[in-house]
Design an enzyme around this catalytic site. Sequence first.
Site, mmCIF file in Angstrom:
data_model
loop_
_atom_site.group_PDB
_atom_site.id
_atom_site.type_symbol
_atom_site.label_atom_id
_atom_site.label_comp_id
_atom_site.label_asym_id
_atom_site.label_seq_id
_atom_site.Cartn_x
_atom_site.Cartn_y
_atom_site.Cartn_z
ATOM 1 N N ARG A 181 33.974 38.650 41.428
ATOM 2 C CA ARG A 181 33.317 39.669 42.368
ATOM 3 C C ARG A 181 34.143 40.161 43.276
ATOM 4 O O ARG A 181 34.650 39.644 44.144
ATOM 5 C CB ARG A 181 31.936 39.003 42.860
ATOM 6 C CG ARG A 181 31.221 40.049 44.087
ATOM 7 C CD ARG A 181 30.097 39.018 44.674
ATOM 8 N NE ARG A 181 29.391 38.214 43.655
ATOM 9 C CZ ARG A 181 28.638 39.027 42.612
ATOM 10 N NH1 ARG A 181 28.167 40.255 43.199
ATOM 11 N NH2 ARG A 181 27.699 38.188 41.921
ATOM 12 N N THR A 232 33.269 45.639 47.087
ATOM 13 C CA THR A 232 32.244 46.424 46.468
ATOM 14 C C THR A 232 31.193 45.610 45.974
ATOM 15 O O THR A 232 30.099 46.140 46.024
ATOM 16 C CB THR A 232 32.779 47.226 45.342
ATOM 17 O OG1 THR A 232 33.237 46.214 44.323
ATOM 18 C CG2 THR A 232 33.971 48.173 45.905
ATOM 19 N N ASP A 279 34.165 24.636 41.438
ATOM 20 C CA ASP A 279 34.668 23.789 42.387
ATOM 21 C C ASP A 279 34.295 22.155 42.074
ATOM 22 O O ASP A 279 34.939 21.229 41.943
ATOM 23 C CB ASP A 279 34.309 23.899 43.818
ATOM 24 C CG ASP A 279 35.098 24.886 44.381
ATOM 25 O OD1 ASP A 279 36.160 25.444 43.790
ATOM 26 O OD2 ASP A 279 34.611 25.667 45.408
#
Length: 212
Positions: A107, A111, A206
């Site tokens: 991502r 933006t 993670d």
Amino acid sequence: MNSMNNVIILEHPLVQHKISLMRDINTGAKEFRELVSETAMLMCYEATRDLPLKTVEVQTPVAIARTKVISGRKLAFVPVLRAGLGMVEGAVKLVPAAKIGHIGIFRDPETKNAVDYYCKLPFDIAERDVIVTDVMLATGGTMVRTIDILRKSGVKNIKVMCIIACPEGIEAVHKSYPEVEIYCGAVDEGLDEKLYIVPGMGDAGDRIFGTK
Ligand code: URA
């Protein structure tokens, strides 16, 4: 199993139990990784329920059996990097002949758009049915971009397999691709300000790879 508008929630006790263990903050990376893989295997069992069959004859030690084997279009799994990778091992245990493609998307922090940085698909992807794997269906931006890429590559039949979804992600996917079936283990409340699913299970990448 509970289904509504192309969202299939796997209510099987084993799936629900494993999700509860994954949600627990005290579950470490090794166990989390195993649970993701096991849950993916159980989900794959459901997501492949409509694979076409043909009848063949097999010589048993006793007689000839008219029996069924999977026929027709072949399958590919496409994990979305990183977390989706954790689901592949379990899924291919059930469908060892499936090919595997990889799509990496991040991502853009400014933006907020989903930007693809890696794409390697089997050469015959257009002839395969595809199951996309990602552990969390959060905003849906990554999944929509993934489906865009697969559609442009000629894939006709796409299913999504994620362990936890939320209404925002489901809505985003179905706004662009209402025909895509979403298999998930739970639909949580929604997203927080950091775009984590609530209550969710934190950052799945993670937790799988032990990076935090
Ligand atoms: N991705 C994750 O890993 N977790 C979330 O809660 C949302 C997106």
